[in-house]
Design a protein around this motif. Structure first.
Motif, PDB file in Angstrom:
ATOM      1  N   PRO A 127       0.804  -1.231   0.000  1.00 34.18           N
ATOM      2  CA  PRO A 127       0.000   0.000   0.000  1.00 34.18           C
ATOM      3  C   PRO A 127       0.834   1.275   0.000  1.00 34.18           C
ATOM      4  O   PRO A 127       0.449   2.270  -0.626  1.00 34.18           O
ATOM      5  CB  PRO A 127      -0.820  -0.127   1.296  1.00 34.18           C
ATOM      6  CG  PRO A 127      -0.873  -1.601   1.568  1.00 34.18           C
ATOM      7  CD  PRO A 127       0.445  -2.128   1.105  1.00 34.18           C
ATOM      8  N   GLU A 128       1.970   1.266   0.700  1.00 32.97           N
ATOM      9  CA  GLU A 128       2.810   2.464   0.751  1.00 32.97           C
ATOM     10  C   GLU A 128       3.387   2.774  -0.627  1.00 32.97           C
ATOM     11  O   GLU A 128       3.467   3.943  -1.034  1.00 32.97           O
ATOM     12  CB  GLU A 128       3.931   2.274   1.763  1.00 32.97           C
ATOM     13  CG  GLU A 128       3.452   2.228   3.215  1.00 32.97           C
ATOM     14  CD  GLU A 128       4.598   2.149   4.197  1.00 32.97           C
ATOM     15  OE1 GLU A 128       5.763   2.099   3.743  1.00 32.97           O
ATOM     16  OE2 GLU A 128       4.343   2.146   5.409  1.00 32.97           O
ATOM     17  N   LEU A 129       3.779   1.732  -1.349  1.00 32.76           N
ATOM     18  CA  LEU A 129       4.311   1.924  -2.696  1.00 32.76           C
ATOM     19  C   LEU A 129       3.219   2.441  -3.624  1.00 32.76           C
ATOM     20  O   LEU A 129       3.440   3.364  -4.419  1.00 32.76           O
ATOM     21  CB  LEU A 129       4.888   0.610  -3.227  1.00 32.76           C
ATOM     22  CG  LEU A 129       5.372   0.629  -4.688  1.00 32.76           C
ATOM     23  CD1 LEU A 129       6.476   1.668  -4.878  1.00 32.76           C
ATOM     24  CD2 LEU A 129       5.862  -0.762  -5.099  1.00 32.76           C
ATOM     25  N   GLU A 130       2.030   1.845  -3.515  1.00 31.82           N
ATOM     26  CA  GLU A 130       0.919   2.281  -4.362  1.00 31.82           C
ATOM     27  C   GLU A 130       0.569   3.741  -4.088  1.00 31.82           C
ATOM     28  O   GLU A 130       0.283   4.507  -5.018  1.00 31.82           O
ATOM     29  CB  GLU A 130      -0.304   1.390  -4.133  1.00 31.82           C
ATOM     30  CG  GLU A 130      -1.458   1.707  -5.064  1.00 31.82           C
ATOM     31  CD  GLU A 130      -2.532   0.643  -5.043  1.00 31.82           C
ATOM     32  OE1 GLU A 130      -3.299   0.552  -6.019  1.00 31.82           O
ATOM     33  OE2 GLU A 130      -2.609  -0.117  -4.057  1.00 31.82           O
ATOM     34  N   LEU A 131       0.610   4.123  -2.830  1.00 27.00           N
ATOM     35  CA  LEU A 131       0.316   5.504  -2.466  1.00 27.00           C
ATOM     36  C   LEU A 131       1.386   6.446  -3.013  1.00 27.00           C
ATOM     37  O   LEU A 131       1.077   7.525  -3.540  1.00 27.00           O
ATOM     38  CB  LEU A 131       0.233   5.641  -0.946  1.00 27.00           C
ATOM     39  CG  LEU A 131      -0.069   7.044  -0.398  1.00 27.00           C
ATOM     40  CD1 LEU A 131      -1.420   7.515  -0.898  1.00 27.00           C
ATOM     41  CD2 LEU A 131      -0.022   7.037   1.127  1.00 27.00           C
ATOM     42  N   ALA A 132       2.649   6.037  -2.908  1.00 26.27           N
ATOM     43  CA  ALA A 132       3.748   6.880  -3.385  1.00 26.27           C
ATOM     44  C   ALA A 132       3.674   7.094  -4.894  1.00 26.27           C
ATOM     45  O   ALA A 132       3.911   8.200  -5.392  1.00 26.27           O
ATOM     46  CB  ALA A 132       5.090   6.247  -3.013  1.00 26.27           C
ATOM     47  N   LEU A 133       3.322   6.039  -5.614  1.00 28.50           N
ATOM     48  CA  LEU A 133       3.271   6.141  -7.070  1.00 28.50           C
ATOM     49  C   LEU A 133       1.985   6.793  -7.567  1.00 28.50           C
ATOM     50  O   LEU A 133       1.960   7.393  -8.645  1.00 28.50           O
ATOM     51  CB  LEU A 133       3.402   4.747  -7.701  1.00 28.50           C
ATOM     52  CG  LEU A 133       4.741   4.036  -7.495  1.00 28.50           C
ATOM     53  CD1 LEU A 133       4.703   2.641  -8.100  1.00 28.50           C
ATOM     54  CD2 LEU A 133       5.874   4.849  -8.104  1.00 28.50           C
ATOM     55  N   GLY A 134       0.923   6.683  -6.758  1.00 30.21           N
ATOM     56  CA  GLY A 134      -0.371   7.185  -7.212  1.00 30.21           C
ATOM     57  C   GLY A 134      -0.750   8.547  -6.671  1.00 30.21           C
ATOM     58  O   GLY A 134      -1.752   9.130  -7.102  1.00 30.21           O
ATOM     59  N   SER A 135       0.024   9.076  -5.765  1.00 34.57           N
ATOM     60  CA  SER A 135      -0.304  10.360  -5.158  1.00 34.57           C
ATOM     61  C   SER A 135      -0.292  11.496  -6.181  1.00 34.57           C
ATOM     62  O   SER A 135       0.637  11.617  -6.988  1.00 34.57           O
ATOM     63  CB  SER A 135       0.688  10.681  -4.035  1.00 34.57           C
ATOM     64  OG  SER A 135       0.479  11.983  -3.548  1.00 34.57           O
ATOM     65  N   ARG A 136      -1.303  12.326  -6.126  1.00 36.05           N
ATOM     66  CA  ARG A 136      -1.369  13.476  -7.029  1.00 36.05           C
ATOM     67  C   ARG A 136      -0.324  14.525  -6.659  1.00 36.05           C
ATOM     68  O   ARG A 136       0.048  15.351  -7.495  1.00 36.05           O
ATOM     69  CB  ARG A 136      -2.762  14.119  -6.953  1.00 36.05           C
ATOM     70  CG  ARG A 136      -3.897  13.225  -7.443  1.00 36.05           C
ATOM     71  CD  ARG A 136      -5.223  13.956  -7.325  1.00 36.05           C
ATOM     72  NE  ARG A 136      -6.342  13.101  -7.725  1.00 36.05           N
ATOM     73  CZ  ARG A 136      -7.611  13.491  -7.698  1.00 36.05           C
ATOM     74  NH1 ARG A 136      -7.910  14.708  -7.270  1.00 36.05           N
ATOM     75  NH2 ARG A 136      -8.569  12.666  -8.079  1.00 36.05           N
ATOM     76  N   LEU A 137       0.121  14.498  -5.425  1.00 38.77           N
ATOM     77  CA  LEU A 137       1.062  15.507  -4.943  1.00 38.77           C
ATOM     78  C   LEU A 137       2.510  15.140  -5.249  1.00 38.77           C
ATOM     79  O   LEU A 137       3.396  15.987  -5.138  1.00 38.77           O
ATOM     80  CB  LEU A 137       0.886  15.702  -3.437  1.00 38.77           C
ATOM     81  CG  LEU A 137      -0.519  16.124  -2.978  1.00 38.77           C
ATOM     82  CD1 LEU A 137      -0.558  16.231  -1.456  1.00 38.77           C
ATOM     83  CD2 LEU A 137      -0.925  17.444  -3.617  1.00 38.77           C
ATOM     84  N   GLY A 138       2.750  13.883  -5.605  1.00 45.41           N
ATOM     85  CA  GLY A 138       4.114  13.436  -5.840  1.00 45.41           C
ATOM     86  C   GLY A 138       4.708  14.012  -7.111  1.00 45.41           C
ATOM     87  O   GLY A 138       4.003  14.298  -8.080  1.00 45.41           O
ATOM     88  N   ASN A 139       6.020  14.202  -7.102  1.00 40.85           N
ATOM     89  CA  ASN A 139       6.736  14.696  -8.273  1.00 40.85           C
ATOM     90  C   ASN A 139       6.810  13.605  -9.335  1.00 40.85           C
ATOM     91  O   ASN A 139       7.186  12.472  -9.049  1.00 40.85           O
ATOM     92  CB  ASN A 139       8.139  15.139  -7.857  1.00 40.85           C
ATOM     93  CG  ASN A 139       8.963  15.614  -9.029  1.00 40.85           C
ATOM     94  OD1 ASN A 139       9.628  14.826  -9.682  1.00 40.85           O
ATOM     95  ND2 ASN A 139       8.915  16.921  -9.283  1.00 40.85           N
ATOM     96  N   ALA A 140       6.463  13.952 -10.571  1.00 39.97           N
ATOM     97  CA  ALA A 140       6.411  12.959 -11.646  1.00 39.97           C
ATOM     98  C   ALA A 140       7.773  12.324 -11.900  1.00 39.97           C
ATOM     99  O   ALA A 140       7.892  11.102 -12.039  1.00 39.97           O
ATOM    100  CB  ALA A 140       5.878  13.608 -12.929  1.00 39.97           C
ATOM    101  N   ASP A 141       8.818  13.140 -11.965  1.00 38.21           N
ATOM    102  CA  ASP A 141      10.158  12.607 -12.215  1.00 38.21           C
ATOM    103  C   ASP A 141      10.599  11.675 -11.092  1.00 38.21           C
ATOM    104  O   ASP A 141      11.250  10.651 -11.344  1.00 38.21           O
ATOM    105  CB  ASP A 141      11.166  13.753 -12.359  1.00 38.21           C
ATOM    106  CG  ASP A 141      10.944  14.563 -13.632  1.00 38.21           C
ATOM    107  OD1 ASP A 141      10.336  14.018 -14.574  1.00 38.21           O
ATOM    108  OD2 ASP A 141      11.371  15.728 -13.670  1.00 38.21           O
ATOM    109  N   ALA A 142      10.236  12.029  -9.856  1.00 36.32           N
ATOM    110  CA  ALA A 142      10.603  11.191  -8.711  1.00 36.32           C
ATOM    111  C   ALA A 142       9.901   9.842  -8.784  1.00 36.32           C
ATOM    112  O   ALA A 142      10.487   8.806  -8.430  1.00 36.32           O
ATOM    113  CB  ALA A 142      10.244  11.901  -7.413  1.00 36.32           C
ATOM    114  N   LYS A 143       8.656   9.832  -9.231  1.00 39.98           N
ATOM    115  CA  LYS A 143       7.927   8.567  -9.381  1.00 39.98           C
ATOM    116  C   LYS A 143       8.600   7.690 -10.426  1.00 39.98           C
ATOM    117  O   LYS A 143       8.773   6.481 -10.228  1.00 39.98           O
ATOM    118  CB  LYS A 143       6.483   8.848  -9.790  1.00 39.98           C
ATOM    119  CG  LYS A 143       5.629   9.520  -8.731  1.00 39.98           C
ATOM    120  CD  LYS A 143       4.229   9.768  -9.267  1.00 39.98           C
ATOM    121  CE  LYS A 143       3.370  10.522  -8.280  1.00 39.98           C
ATOM    122  NZ  LYS A 143       2.011  10.789  -8.814  1.00 39.98           N
TER     123      LYS A 143
END
Length: 263
Positions: A127-143
């Motif tokens: 779930p933590e990975l899914e949240l990190a990759l799916g978060s709208r607030l996350g930086n695209a390049d970082a994902k």
């Protein structure tokens, strides 16, 4: 998906198959083009405007991408905007699908479907990975960098490119949905269907071979299997291909029996 988009995808796929020199650089440029078009409502609207002359749309592609991409990429993007699309969003989806197909062509021997499926299961189980990759607030390049780190040395370059590119532009789609769609696109590009098999225990090689042969005969095309170990199945198998579900599990039979006894 609108009928115009269906025809457009068929035309662009045909153009891809007829284009020589398709490599991972071309696939990467197509993914970048999809992000650029998707990030600009003005650009996507102009390229998807069927009322605008085809030559005008082609000129926009030349002006925006021009010499920044390989000739094969420029040619494919020109073919894309020459088609009629049902909406600007579906135009972006079309470029993205073309990129996935190009990556599959670039590494024909890599088991991209299996690798994408396994990564999808990893995401589902974390779930933590899914949240990190799916978060709208996350930086695209970082994902994208995170996916490259996770898959580096564990998956083919084609799989890594597809997964890392998709998470950078989810467009309101969940990560597992993105990976599932990409798996189906790769399978289609390679002339086969994907079956997800739910079983209580892993299938051995002989069982896998027999099931794949049976499904291939039933559907009239090659079928690749993705197996999910699910203890709730109890025994037997549950197989899903697109919208078809073949349920020969013990749990299904018991549920049916209980329903009959309940009257």
């Amino acid at each position: 998906m609108g009928s115009a988009t269906t025809q457009a995808i068929a035309a662009t796929t045909q153009a891809l198959d007829a284009t020589s020199g398709i490599d991972l650089d071309v696939a990467g440029e197509l993914f970048a083009a999809a992000r650029a078009v998707g990030d600009s409502s003005q650009l996507s609207g102009a390229l998807a405007d069927s009322a605008a002359p085809v030559d005008a749309r082609r000129q926009v592609v030349a002006a925006v991408f021009g010499r920044a991409v390989k000739p094969a990429t420029a040619s494919l993007l020109t073919t894309v905007v020459s088609q009629r699309w049902s909406s600007a969003a579906e135009l972006v989806d079309g470029i993205e699908e073309l990129a996935v197909r190009a990556a599959a062509l670039a590494e024909p021997t890599a088991d991209v479907e299996e690798e994408l499926f396994r990564f999808s299961r990893t995401v589902a189980e974390n779930p933590e990975l899914e949240l990190a990759l799916g978060s709208r607030l996350g930086n695209a390049d970082a994902k994208g960098a995170l996916v490259e780190k996770l898959l580096g040395g564990r998956a083919s370059r084609a799989t890594t490119l597809i997964a890392a590119s998709l998470v950078q532009q989810p467009r309101e789609r969940r990560v597992r949905q993105l990976l599932s769609r990409a798996t189906k696109v790769v399978a289609d590009q390679r002339g086969r269907k994907v079956a997800t098999v739910f079983a209580a225990t892993p299938l051995n090689a002989a069982q896998t071979e027999r099931l794949a042969a049976a499904l291939s005969k039933r559907y009239g095309t090659a079928v690749s299997l993705n197996t999910v170990v699910d203890e709730t199945v109890v025994g037997g198998l549950r197989v899903q291909i697109a919208d078809d579900v073949i349920d020969a599990s013990v749990s299904s039979r018991l549920a049916d029996l209980r329903q009959r006894l309940a009257g």
